[in-house]
Design a protein around this motif. Sequence first.
Motif, mmCIF file in Angstrom:
data_model
loop_
_atom_site.group_PDB
_atom_site.id
_atom_site.type_symbol
_atom_site.label_atom_id
_atom_site.label_comp_id
_atom_site.label_asym_id
_atom_site.label_seq_id
_atom_site.Cartn_x
_atom_site.Cartn_y
_atom_site.Cartn_z
ATOM 1 N N VAL A 8 59.187 -22.453 136.067
ATOM 2 C CA VAL A 8 59.036 -21.850 134.625
ATOM 3 C C VAL A 8 59.712 -21.439 134.043
ATOM 4 O O VAL A 8 58.962 -20.925 132.889
ATOM 5 N N GLY A 9 60.427 -22.067 133.839
ATOM 6 C CA GLY A 9 61.749 -21.818 132.175
ATOM 7 C C GLY A 9 61.696 -23.081 132.103
ATOM 8 O O GLY A 9 62.871 -23.497 132.734
ATOM 9 N N ALA A 10 61.889 -23.226 130.727
ATOM 10 C CA ALA A 10 62.842 -24.013 129.874
ATOM 11 C C ALA A 10 64.066 -24.043 128.653
ATOM 12 O O ALA A 10 62.709 -23.573 127.442
ATOM 13 N N PHE A 11 64.503 -23.613 128.227
ATOM 14 C CA PHE A 11 64.983 -23.985 127.764
ATOM 15 C C PHE A 11 66.340 -24.974 126.540
ATOM 16 O O PHE A 11 67.617 -24.989 127.583
ATOM 17 N N GLU A 12 66.347 -25.362 125.758
ATOM 18 C CA GLU A 12 67.267 -26.365 124.553
ATOM 19 C C GLU A 12 67.955 -25.610 123.627
ATOM 20 O O GLU A 12 67.150 -24.869 122.679
ATOM 21 N N HIS A 13 69.373 -25.717 124.312
ATOM 22 C CA HIS A 13 70.205 -24.815 122.760
ATOM 23 C C HIS A 13 69.751 -25.693 121.264
ATOM 24 O O HIS A 13 69.478 -26.966 121.463
ATOM 25 N N PRO A 14 69.148 -24.884 120.607
ATOM 26 C CA PRO A 14 69.286 -25.168 118.799
ATOM 27 C C PRO A 14 70.043 -26.489 118.295
ATOM 28 O O PRO A 14 70.757 -26.528 117.594
ATOM 29 N N ILE A 15 71.470 -25.842 118.423
ATOM 30 C CA ILE A 15 72.798 -25.638 118.170
ATOM 31 C C ILE A 15 73.497 -26.927 118.686
ATOM 32 O O ILE A 15 73.016 -27.796 119.351
ATOM 33 N N ARG A 16 74.257 -28.187 117.655
ATOM 34 C CA ARG A 16 74.235 -29.265 117.542
ATOM 35 C C ARG A 16 75.386 -29.354 117.538
ATOM 36 O O ARG A 16 76.759 -30.510 117.937
ATOM 37 N N ALA A 107 66.075 -19.568 140.610
ATOM 38 C CA ALA A 107 67.433 -20.405 140.829
ATOM 39 C C ALA A 107 67.146 -21.235 139.166
ATOM 40 O O ALA A 107 66.321 -20.969 138.607
ATOM 41 N N LEU A 108 68.799 -20.283 139.020
ATOM 42 C CA LEU A 108 69.262 -20.898 137.387
ATOM 43 C C LEU A 108 69.692 -21.743 137.312
ATOM 44 O O LEU A 108 70.693 -22.223 138.142
ATOM 45 N N ILE A 109 69.081 -22.966 136.928
ATOM 46 C CA ILE A 109 70.286 -23.673 136.535
ATOM 47 C C ILE A 109 70.662 -24.160 134.928
ATOM 48 O O ILE A 109 70.201 -24.109 133.569
ATOM 49 N N THR A 110 72.141 -24.679 134.785
ATOM 50 C CA THR A 110 72.567 -24.235 133.167
ATOM 51 C C THR A 110 73.390 -25.246 133.021
ATOM 52 O O THR A 110 73.944 -25.575 133.467
ATOM 53 N N ALA A 219 68.560 -24.846 130.181
ATOM 54 C CA ALA A 219 68.997 -24.322 131.628
ATOM 55 C C ALA A 219 67.196 -24.597 132.237
ATOM 56 O O ALA A 219 66.568 -24.930 130.845
ATOM 57 N N LEU A 220 67.161 -24.575 133.113
ATOM 58 C CA LEU A 220 66.402 -24.455 133.598
ATOM 59 C C LEU A 220 66.092 -22.754 135.206
ATOM 60 O O LEU A 220 67.430 -22.586 135.694
ATOM 61 N N VAL A 221 64.639 -22.675 135.218
ATOM 62 C CA VAL A 221 64.140 -21.500 135.686
ATOM 63 C C VAL A 221 63.509 -22.218 137.236
ATOM 64 O O VAL A 221 62.519 -22.355 136.644
ATOM 65 N N ILE A 222 63.767 -21.843 138.314
ATOM 66 C CA ILE A 222 63.264 -22.792 139.781
ATOM 67 C C ILE A 222 62.364 -21.135 139.881
ATOM 68 O O ILE A 222 63.509 -20.852 140.290
ATOM 69 N N ALA A 223 61.074 -21.273 140.405
ATOM 70 C CA ALA A 223 60.785 -19.825 141.229
ATOM 71 C C ALA A 223 60.190 -20.393 142.352
ATOM 72 O O ALA A 223 59.464 -20.969 142.198
ATOM 73 N N GLU A 224 59.601 -19.340 143.241
ATOM 74 C CA GLU A 224 59.418 -19.835 144.758
ATOM 75 C C GLU A 224 57.397 -19.530 144.557
ATOM 76 O O GLU A 224 57.234 -18.581 143.473
ATOM 77 N N PRO A 225 56.293 -20.125 144.482
ATOM 78 C CA PRO A 225 55.204 -20.047 144.512
ATOM 79 C C PRO A 225 54.921 -18.199 144.406
ATOM 80 O O PRO A 225 54.228 -18.370 142.982
ATOM 81 N N GLY A 226 54.895 -17.224 144.925
ATOM 82 C CA GLY A 226 54.602 -16.027 144.514
ATOM 83 C C GLY A 226 55.186 -16.282 143.413
ATOM 84 O O GLY A 226 54.018 -15.166 142.745
ATOM 85 N N ILE A 227 56.762 -15.664 142.786
ATOM 86 C CA ILE A 227 57.130 -14.830 141.501
ATOM 87 C C ILE A 227 56.269 -16.563 140.295
ATOM 88 O O ILE A 227 56.037 -15.717 139.692
#
Length: 392
Positions: A8-16, A107-110, A219-227
């Motif tokens: 449900v969430g995905a983000f790539e830092h713009p900084i290099r 769940a949060l993955i970084t 980072a990624l965010v993974i959620a159970e179906p109801g959420i």
Amino acid sequence: MKGAAYIVGAFEHPIRHAGNKSVAQLHSEVALGALADAGLGIRDVDGFFCAGDIPGWSAPGTGPFSLVEYLGLNLRYLDSTESWGSSYINHVAHAVEAIRAGRCRVALITLAGRPRADASSPDANHREPADTPEYEFEAPYRAVVTNMYGMVAKRHMYEYGTTSEQLAWVKVAASHHAQHNPHAMLPQVVTVDDVLASPMISDPLHRLDCCVVSDGGGALVIAEPGIARSLGKPLITPRGSGYCVRQLNGGYFDILRSGAERSGADAFAEAGVRPADIRYASLYDSFTITVLVQLENLGFCPPGQAGRMAADGGLIAGVGRLAVNTDGGGLCNNHPANRGGMTKVIEAVRQLRGIAAPQTQLPDCSLALAHGTGGQLGGRHGSATLILERES
């Protein structure tokens, strides 16, 4: 796996280049970015997944606990499985399993690191003696990453007649995609001649056959179906996964057969689809040869045919039959912390959501694959494969 949990969430830092940011700060910023993308907050997270890129990993009594405290997480579940560049693809599968088992709901993955900023540090090239069982047998030969991949490329040429021009087409495809990515580290379009004219690094690999070194993270965010359904986001569900540790068997192994053979087969079997069904593929591209080996080992083409598949734009969105790394990949866009697995999932999510760069977005993309390698081809490594689907 289908429907057990959703990204449900995905983000790539713009900084290099993160000269003024700590690794912990980068982890925090990508975590908050992914949560904002999901429409959730830090208090919603009850599962955290991380690997060896976190600060304090090797310090006794700290490691993941320090970052958990820094982020202000209140956890029911923690997974710190380390498998290098394949960790984050592997973590998606672990997160789905944890959610399905009721261990956590969000769940949060970084991933974060700053190898580019730290390259000038006096300790950047310092290596402590290792206590691994192979150390005394292998360390004296000073094997380095570029030489290992050069050896793989040379063997591919010997076995199948693959050419430097065919390898160069992998870089050309990445650059055609990167030109549309405002954050890409190398956004300039290059030609086959440009690649071949760049300095030789490890025969037959030229400088432009090699990936970038960049800071940042994702980072990624993974959620159970109801959420997940309550958030109003496109429903991106992991449908199949696979993981394999490829060891060297005392030297009796085929250098052109990676762990992708087994991890890919397992992922396709669980998902109930074939390579021909995949619309988009995010493939680890530490070097151009890495992509060719994975195309063959994952079943996108027969052994020895990947060079021909890549030639003449075969991997370019809207041109070839399989679009690969439409963000520019590690060859042109980003390779944060020298670990490419996270960005592979993020771009697959963008394609499935329909929000990749307009020039590289595939029409009606509903099935995508992300694959990562931890370690190195030609040596021991771990391979992780993930198949994602957008539910209609």
